[in-house]
Design a protein around this motif. Structure first.
Motif, short mmCIF file in Angstrom:
data_model
loop_
_atom_site.label_atom_id
_atom_site.label_comp_id
_atom_site.label_asym_id
_atom_site.label_seq_id
_atom_site.Cartn_x
_atom_site.Cartn_y
_atom_site.Cartn_z
N GLU A 117 1.33 -5.77 -6.69
CA GLU A 117 2.60 -5.24 -7.17
C GLU A 117 2.53 -3.72 -7.34
O GLU A 117 3.51 -3.01 -7.06
CB GLU A 117 2.98 -5.89 -8.50
CG GLU A 117 3.41 -7.35 -8.39
CD GLU A 117 3.78 -7.91 -9.76
OE1 GLU A 117 4.14 -7.11 -10.64
OE2 GLU A 117 3.70 -9.13 -9.93
N ALA A 118 1.37 -3.25 -7.82
CA ALA A 118 1.21 -1.81 -7.99
C ALA A 118 1.28 -1.09 -6.64
O ALA A 118 1.92 -0.05 -6.51
CB ALA A 118 -0.12 -1.51 -8.68
N LEU A 119 0.63 -1.67 -5.63
CA LEU A 119 0.62 -1.06 -4.30
C LEU A 119 2.01 -1.08 -3.66
O LEU A 119 2.49 -0.06 -3.14
CB LEU A 119 -0.37 -1.80 -3.39
CG LEU A 119 -1.85 -1.61 -3.69
CD1 LEU A 119 -2.69 -2.50 -2.78
CD2 LEU A 119 -2.27 -0.15 -3.53
N THR A 120 2.64 -2.24 -3.69
CA THR A 120 3.97 -2.34 -3.07
C THR A 120 5.00 -1.52 -3.84
O THR A 120 5.92 -0.95 -3.25
CB THR A 120 4.42 -3.80 -2.98
OG1 THR A 120 4.40 -4.40 -4.29
CG2 THR A 120 3.52 -4.61 -2.06
N GLY A 121 4.84 -1.44 -5.17
CA GLY A 121 5.75 -0.62 -5.96
C GLY A 121 5.63 0.85 -5.60
O GLY A 121 6.64 1.55 -5.46
N PHE A 122 4.39 1.31 -5.43
CA PHE A 122 4.20 2.71 -5.03
C PHE A 122 4.75 2.95 -3.63
O PHE A 122 5.38 3.99 -3.36
CB PHE A 122 2.73 3.10 -5.07
CG PHE A 122 2.49 4.52 -4.63
CD1 PHE A 122 2.76 5.58 -5.47
CD2 PHE A 122 2.04 4.78 -3.34
CE1 PHE A 122 2.58 6.89 -5.06
CE2 PHE A 122 1.85 6.09 -2.92
CZ PHE A 122 2.12 7.15 -3.77
N ALA A 123 4.53 2.00 -2.72
CA ALA A 123 5.03 2.14 -1.35
C ALA A 123 6.55 2.26 -1.35
O ALA A 123 7.12 3.10 -0.64
CB ALA A 123 4.59 0.96 -0.50
N GLU A 124 7.22 1.44 -2.15
CA GLU A 124 8.68 1.52 -2.22
C GLU A 124 9.12 2.85 -2.83
O GLU A 124 10.12 3.45 -2.40
CB GLU A 124 9.22 0.35 -3.06
CG GLU A 124 9.09 -1.00 -2.39
CD GLU A 124 9.78 -1.06 -1.04
OE1 GLU A 124 10.92 -0.55 -0.94
OE2 GLU A 124 9.18 -1.57 -0.09
N CYS A 134 8.30 6.29 -9.10
CA CYS A 134 7.17 5.46 -9.54
C CYS A 134 7.48 4.80 -10.89
O CYS A 134 7.19 3.61 -11.09
CB CYS A 134 5.90 6.31 -9.65
SG CYS A 134 5.10 6.62 -8.07
N ALA A 135 8.04 5.55 -11.79
CA ALA A 135 8.38 4.99 -13.10
C ALA A 135 9.34 3.82 -12.95
O ALA A 135 9.22 2.80 -13.65
CB ALA A 135 8.98 6.08 -13.98
N GLU A 136 10.28 3.94 -12.02
CA GLU A 136 11.26 2.87 -11.83
C GLU A 136 10.64 1.65 -11.17
O GLU A 136 10.88 0.51 -11.59
CB GLU A 136 12.42 3.40 -10.99
CG GLU A 136 13.49 2.35 -10.71
CD GLU A 136 14.65 2.91 -9.91
OE1 GLU A 136 15.39 2.10 -9.30
OE2 GLU A 136 14.82 4.14 -9.88
N HIS A 137 9.83 1.86 -10.16
CA HIS A 137 9.29 0.75 -9.39
C HIS A 137 8.10 0.08 -10.07
O HIS A 137 7.84 -1.10 -9.84
CB HIS A 137 8.89 1.21 -7.99
CG HIS A 137 10.05 1.44 -7.08
ND1 HIS A 137 10.71 0.43 -6.42
CD2 HIS A 137 10.69 2.60 -6.73
CE1 HIS A 137 11.70 0.93 -5.69
NE2 HIS A 137 11.70 2.25 -5.87
N TRP A 138 7.36 0.81 -10.89
CA TRP A 138 6.20 0.22 -11.55
C TRP A 138 6.56 -0.54 -12.82
O TRP A 138 5.85 -1.45 -13.22
CB TRP A 138 5.18 1.31 -11.88
CG TRP A 138 4.25 1.60 -10.73
CD1 TRP A 138 3.93 0.78 -9.70
CD2 TRP A 138 3.51 2.80 -10.53
NE1 TRP A 138 3.05 1.39 -8.85
CE2 TRP A 138 2.76 2.64 -9.34
CE3 TRP A 138 3.41 4.01 -11.24
CZ2 TRP A 138 1.92 3.63 -8.85
CZ3 TRP A 138 2.56 4.99 -10.75
CH2 TRP A 138 1.83 4.81 -9.56
N GLY A 139 7.62 -0.16 -13.48
CA GLY A 139 7.98 -0.83 -14.73
C GLY A 139 6.89 -0.71 -15.76
O GLY A 139 6.35 0.37 -16.00
N GLU A 140 6.50 -1.85 -16.35
CA GLU A 140 5.49 -1.84 -17.41
C GLU A 140 4.11 -1.43 -16.90
O GLU A 140 3.28 -0.95 -17.68
CB GLU A 140 5.41 -3.22 -18.06
CG GLU A 140 5.01 -4.33 -17.10
CD GLU A 140 4.97 -5.68 -17.77
OE1 GLU A 140 4.40 -6.60 -17.18
OE2 GLU A 140 5.52 -5.80 -18.87
#
Length: 328
Positions: A221-228, A274-280
């Motif tokens: 999730e961390a990887l895909t969140g950063f990619a997005e 990043c703040a938006e896609h990573w969440g908690e």
């Protein structure tokens, strides 16, 4: 029946319009093979087209264009062409024939097949126009639903396109893969050698901790969140910038002609994305990045090495300061 093969002179006995129709059939095949738009000059506006796929019948030139649009994605060469003038008057003619289709040297899909055709021509402003065209695959087994010659070719082509996409895109993030960078390296490098562009190298901080504490699913999730987040940042600032997953939690972003300030703007947008896609997960993650602009006589590989070294230097400073899990 008047018959002749490619390159020969029509036999005597044909009407003038019949000889024109034979010539028009030759040109149709030639123009089709070469994607020459003069093909449409031979087609009647009210053409009725029957294609090799079951129940493929269209009426009108626009519907015909739409039905064969995918054929113009690739080029094929025709061999063993045969044309027969079955019937001709002064303003109507019926021509049939067959040809062997083979892959062009420009095409990566290698196959061969035979097709038959029948064309009914009418005279329009003194020249033949194809009012009815029927194309069939004589090798098809009509006793089954198998449409090998045409359908299998399309399916194979789609499969090859899928393999190509997988080879140049990272399966997890959808970003370009390292394979893409290597395959296109010469093209990009030639531009960077002119002293333009920027290279941005990023690495996630805290990624190992996320994996260790929460498992690999959350790490993904961390990887895909950063990619997005990276995709959105690039899209917002410079949509034609290239984003690549280099491996693990390392990412590359570059443009061979945009100034380094474009890379800086992408970084600024990336902080918010990043703040938006990573969440908690954002409480545990951050990014170290190195940015470098193109310099005359420096290759793309050299620029990537410089950007990566700068990223490593940032990472070391964060570790020493104890702020490795801090913000961007």
């Amino acid at each position: 029946m008047i018959t002749h093969s490619k390159g020969s002179v029509p036999l005597s006995g044909a009407t003038h319009f019949g000889r024109q129709a034979l010539r028009a059939a030759h040109l149709m095949c030639y123009y089709d093979s070469h994607h020459d738009l003069r093909y449409w000059d031979i087609i009647h506006p009210d053409i009725v087209y029957m294609g090799p796929i079951s129940d493929e019948i269209v009426v009108g030139i626009e519907a015909f264009k739409k039905s064969i649009a995918t054929d113009f994605i690739y080029k094929l060469d025709r061999y063993e062409e045969k044309y027969r003038l079955l019937f001709a008057t002064e303003d109507k003619a019926l021509v049939s024939g067959s040809y062997l289709l083979q892959f062009s040297d420009e095409d990566p899909l290698f196959f061969m097949m035979r097709q038959r055709f029948t064309v009914f021509f009418v005279k329009v402003e003194g020249r033949p126009r194809a009012l009815h065209l029927h194309v069939s695959d004589p090798d098809n087994s009509r006793d089954s639903d198998t449409q090998f010659s045409f359908n299998a070719g399309l399916e194979l082509r789609a499969f090859i396109a899928r393999l190509h996409s997988l080879s140049v895109h990272d399966h997890m993030t959808g970003l370009y893969s390292r394979n893409y960078l290597e395959s296109e390296y010469d093209r990009f490098n030639a531009l960077f050698l002119q002293g333009q562009g920027f290279v941005l190298y990023c690495d996630l901080n805290g990624f190992k901790q996320v994996n260790d504490r929460f498992g690999h699913d959350r790490g993904d999730e961390a990887l895909t969140g950063f990619a997005e987040a990276l995709k959105d940042s690039v899209s917002a600032v410079s949509p034609d910038t290239f984003a690549v997953r280099m491996g693990g939690d390392e990412f590359l972003c570059f443009h061979p002609t945009q100034p380094w300030r474009t890379g800086l703007r992408i970084l600024r947008v990336l902080r918010e994305e990043c703040a938006e896609h990573w969440g908690e997960l954002g409480a545990l993650l951050s990014v170290s990045a190195g940015l470098v602009h193109g310099r005359m006589n420096l290759s793309l590989n050299e620029l990537i090495s410089i950007a990566e070294r700068r990223m490593r230097h940032v990472k070391q400073r964060l570790r020493k300061s104890g702020a490795i899990a801090g913000g961007l």
